[in-house]
Design an enzyme around this catalytic site. Structure first.
Site, PDB file in Angstrom:
ATOM      1  N   HIS A 192       0.843  -1.235  -0.119  1.00  0.00           N
ATOM      2  CA  HIS A 192       0.059  -0.061  -0.121  1.00  0.00           C
ATOM      3  C   HIS A 192       0.800   1.216   0.049  1.00  0.00           C
ATOM      4  O   HIS A 192       0.470   2.280  -0.211  1.00  0.00           O
ATOM      5  CB  HIS A 192      -1.000  -0.106   1.322  1.00  0.00           C
ATOM      6  CG  HIS A 192      -0.548   0.371   2.538  1.00  0.00           C
ATOM      7  ND1 HIS A 192      -0.316  -0.789   3.345  1.00  0.00           N
ATOM      8  CD2 HIS A 192       0.024   1.668   3.113  1.00  0.00           C
ATOM      9  CE1 HIS A 192       0.342  -0.121   4.552  1.00  0.00           C
ATOM     10  NE2 HIS A 192       0.158   1.123   4.226  1.00  0.00           N
ATOM     11  N   ASP A 194       0.331  -7.794   1.838  1.00  0.00           N
ATOM     12  CA  ASP A 194       0.490  -6.189   1.603  1.00  0.00           C
ATOM     13  C   ASP A 194       1.986  -6.101   1.657  1.00  0.00           C
ATOM     14  O   ASP A 194       2.515  -5.255   2.335  1.00  0.00           O
ATOM     15  CB  ASP A 194      -0.120  -5.478   2.874  1.00  0.00           C
ATOM     16  CG  ASP A 194      -0.228  -3.888   2.556  1.00  0.00           C
ATOM     17  OD1 ASP A 194       0.348  -3.637   1.357  1.00  0.00           O
ATOM     18  OD2 ASP A 194      -0.295  -3.262   3.621  1.00  0.00           O
ATOM     19  N   GLY A 207       3.083   6.444   7.858  1.00  0.00           N
ATOM     20  CA  GLY A 207       4.555   6.609   7.579  1.00  0.00           C
ATOM     21  C   GLY A 207       5.610   5.437   8.056  1.00  0.00           C
ATOM     22  O   GLY A 207       6.588   5.309   7.470  1.00  0.00           O
ATOM     23  N   ASN A 208       5.207   4.834   9.056  1.00  0.00           N
ATOM     24  CA  ASN A 208       6.079   3.529   9.605  1.00  0.00           C
ATOM     25  C   ASN A 208       6.002   2.273   8.777  1.00  0.00           C
ATOM     26  O   ASN A 208       6.414   1.507   8.831  1.00  0.00           O
ATOM     27  CB  ASN A 208       5.642   3.201  11.110  1.00  0.00           C
ATOM     28  CG  ASN A 208       6.584   4.039  11.906  1.00  0.00           C
ATOM     29  OD1 ASN A 208       5.958   4.660  12.597  1.00  0.00           O
ATOM     30  ND2 ASN A 208       7.652   3.835  11.914  1.00  0.00           N
ATOM     31  N   SER A 209       4.729   2.562   8.017  1.00  0.00           N
ATOM     32  CA  SER A 209       4.421   1.420   7.019  1.00  0.00           C
ATOM     33  C   SER A 209       5.241   0.765   6.145  1.00  0.00           C
ATOM     34  O   SER A 209       6.101   1.814   5.607  1.00  0.00           O
ATOM     35  CB  SER A 209       3.127   1.847   6.241  1.00  0.00           C
ATOM     36  OG  SER A 209       2.030   1.829   6.905  1.00  0.00           O
ATOM     37  N   GLY A 232      -7.756 -26.931  -3.738  1.00  0.00           N
ATOM     38  CA  GLY A 232      -9.075 -26.963  -4.819  1.00  0.00           C
ATOM     39  C   GLY A 232     -10.069 -27.484  -3.937  1.00  0.00           C
ATOM     40  O   GLY A 232     -10.823 -28.363  -4.407  1.00  0.00           O
ATOM     41  N   VAL A 233     -10.465 -26.990  -2.594  1.00  0.00           N
ATOM     42  CA  VAL A 233     -11.461 -27.448  -1.932  1.00  0.00           C
ATOM     43  C   VAL A 233     -12.029 -25.962  -1.031  1.00  0.00           C
ATOM     44  O   VAL A 233     -11.250 -25.027  -1.021  1.00  0.00           O
ATOM     45  CB  VAL A 233     -10.866 -28.263  -0.781  1.00  0.00           C
ATOM     46  CG1 VAL A 233     -10.697 -29.760  -1.260  1.00  0.00           C
ATOM     47  CG2 VAL A 233     -10.017 -27.820   0.059  1.00  0.00           C
ATOM     48  N   ILE A 254     -13.390 -25.142   2.523  1.00  0.00           N
ATOM     49  CA  ILE A 254     -13.429 -25.912   3.734  1.00  0.00           C
ATOM     50  C   ILE A 254     -14.226 -24.738   4.833  1.00  0.00           C
ATOM     51  O   ILE A 254     -14.228 -23.665   4.590  1.00  0.00           O
ATOM     52  CB  ILE A 254     -11.849 -25.858   4.448  1.00  0.00           C
ATOM     53  CG1 ILE A 254     -11.091 -24.599   3.920  1.00  0.00           C
ATOM     54  CG2 ILE A 254     -11.398 -27.199   3.345  1.00  0.00           C
ATOM     55  CD1 ILE A 254      -9.873 -24.808   4.199  1.00  0.00           C
TER      56      ILE A 254
END
Length: 474
Positions: free
Chosen positions: A106, A136, A207-209, A265-266, A268
């Site tokens: 982001h 992310d 800003g820490n992201s 492919g299930v 659940i």
């Protein structure tokens, strides 16, 4: 007197020892760690060209004395409609001397230009290697004349609640900053399928992201990603994506420029206590298969109603753990999957597909079918076999089979567990049902077997899920 003096001396010694132990547990300073690893922490500035603002025209009657005024006002502000450049700030960290940098997706999403500012003030343009929206995470690359300082990932699974951690980054665009705290919680899930967040009270702000969360050995055990806050500022609840998740994503982005996750492919769902009782399981663990569309699991013989108890030699506790483990497994690998079926275990060999390719294709849920205009009240529900009118109202396929829920008693456990009018019951006791009599037979069989509940497979708008309902009152 001697004994009293001895006791006093002993207490004083114990007090000094306790203070020494406390001092050892709490670091006197984080300065050495900050000095050593801050050169590898970077500020990230992105630049994006955005469309200009479109202002609606005020409604002014023709011939009004205000008509000329508003026309002049719009002419003066027409420049605001031109495209303009928007900037954003974030953090990141270097993971190799040749210039690979990790940050949040982001932070750089939609950016036309990405600029990296290093601790010593040097600025370099970065190219985007790849991104993963599910975790992310984004991987960038810069080219420098000399080898760059970098940091290493640690094992996030070793982090314990109460351990000291240090967050570094660029909060609120103020430049390089360090904050310290502890690991507040582990294995937090926010909204993503592969979430594994470390919660910390180290100050994390906008800003820490994308910045690193260090342990006291200077290893990155998390990527600072989100905060929980009513006002946008830190209130001591921050979240860092665990490094063991990030490492796998980064390796794939570096090699392929994209993620390549395993796909079983299930569909659940978690196993509840009453479901476990209905199926004869000793514990409410594993992942209950509610549907098996065309894919690897179907080719291996997996069936709806199977409970996956082990995947590739690792015990399955719940659906979240299974999804993460499958996603982390190499595409094309053949794994052993142990399932609980009809009161016993079976082992299937499944060759995993690729999740990204499967998600690009729409896989319709299977809808079995039938017709018989019979109604009856069972287990707090008013049930009916499918009629042509009901099939049309509910948008069912022409060959749909099952029992339609016409109404649900709001005081019943069926209502409490989410059943509603319009739901379609396609299985009971892990066998297909299309008539009231078939359902009654399944209920009687479960009662004769000493079960307290019966497992129903419910479909709503094509989406399947299992529900266990008590049969004691039937």
């Amino acid at each position: 007197m001697r004994s009293r003096g001895f006791v006093t001396l002993l207490l004083a010694t114990l007090l000094v020892l306790a203070q020494a132990i406390q001092a050892m547990a709490r670091p006197e300073s984080f300065a050495d760690l900050a000095d050593r690893f801050s050169p590898a922490v970077v500020n990230i500035t992105t630049s994006t060209m955005v469309a200009g603002r479109e202002q609606g025209s005020p409604i002014v009657p023709e011939g009004s004395p205000f008509e000329d005024f508003f026309r002049e006002f719009q002419d003066r502000n027409r420049g605001d409609r031109a495209p303009r450049r928007s900037s954003a700030l974030g953090s990141g960290f270097v993971i190799s001397e040749d210039g690979y940098i990790v940050t949040n997706n982001h932070v750089i999403a939609g950016a036309d230009e990405i600029t990296i500012e290093f601790f010593n003030g040097t600025e370099l343009d970065a190219e985007l290697v790849g991104t993963d929206e599910k975790t992310d995470i984004a991987l960038l690359k810069v080219t420098a004349d000399n080898a760059l300082p970098f940091v290493n990932f640690g094992d996030s699974d070793l982090a314990r609640v109460g351990d000291w951690v240090v967050a570094m980054g660029n909060p609120l665009g103020q430049g390089f900053s360090v904050s310290a705290g502890i690991v507040s919680a582990r294995n937090r899930a926010l909204s993503g399928t592969y979430d594994d967040y470390i919660q910390t009270d180290a100050a994390i702000n906008r800003g820490n992201s994308g910045g690193p969360l260090f342990n006291l050995d200077g290893e990155v055990i998390g990527v600072n990603t989100a905060i929980l806050s009513p006002n946008g500022g830190s209130i001591g609840i921050g979240f860092s994506m665990a490094s063991n998740v990030v490492k796998g994503v980064v390796d794939q982005l570096k090699e392929f420029g994209e993620t390549r996750r395993g796909w079983l492919g299930v569909r659940i769902q978690d196993v509840t206590e009453d479901m476990a009782d209905a199926m004869g399981l000793e514990t409410a663990s594993g992942a209950l298969v509610s549907d098996v569309p065309e894919g690897p699991a179907m080719e291996a013989g997996m069936q709806a109603g199977d409970v996956i108890t082990s995947f590739d030699g690792v015990e399955v506790a719940d659906t979240r753990g299974l999804v993460r483990q499958v996603g982390a497994t190499q595409v094309g690998k053949t794994v052993r999957v142990t399932v609980w079926r009809d009161g016993k275990t079976e082992t299937l060999k499944v060759t995993l597909g690729r999740r990204e390719e499967a998600e690009a294709q729409a896989v319709p849920a299977a809808q079995p079918g039938g017709e018989e205009p019979v109604e009856k009240d069972l287990m707090g529900m008013s049930l009916s076999s499918i009629t042509a009118d009901l099939a049309e109202q509910l948008g069912l396929d022409a060959d749909a089979k099952g029992l339609v829920v016409r109404d649900v008693d709001e005081a019943s456990e069926a209502y409490e567990k989410g059943l509603r009018a319009g739901d379609l019951i396609t299985e009971a006791g892990q066998q297909q049902v299309s008539t009231i009599s078939e359902l009654e037979e399944r209920v009687a069989e479960a009662a004769d077997a000493g079960r307290k509940s019966i497992l129903l497979l419910i479909r709503r708008e094509g989406e399947p899920r299992f529900v266990a309902l008590p049969i004691s009152d039937q």
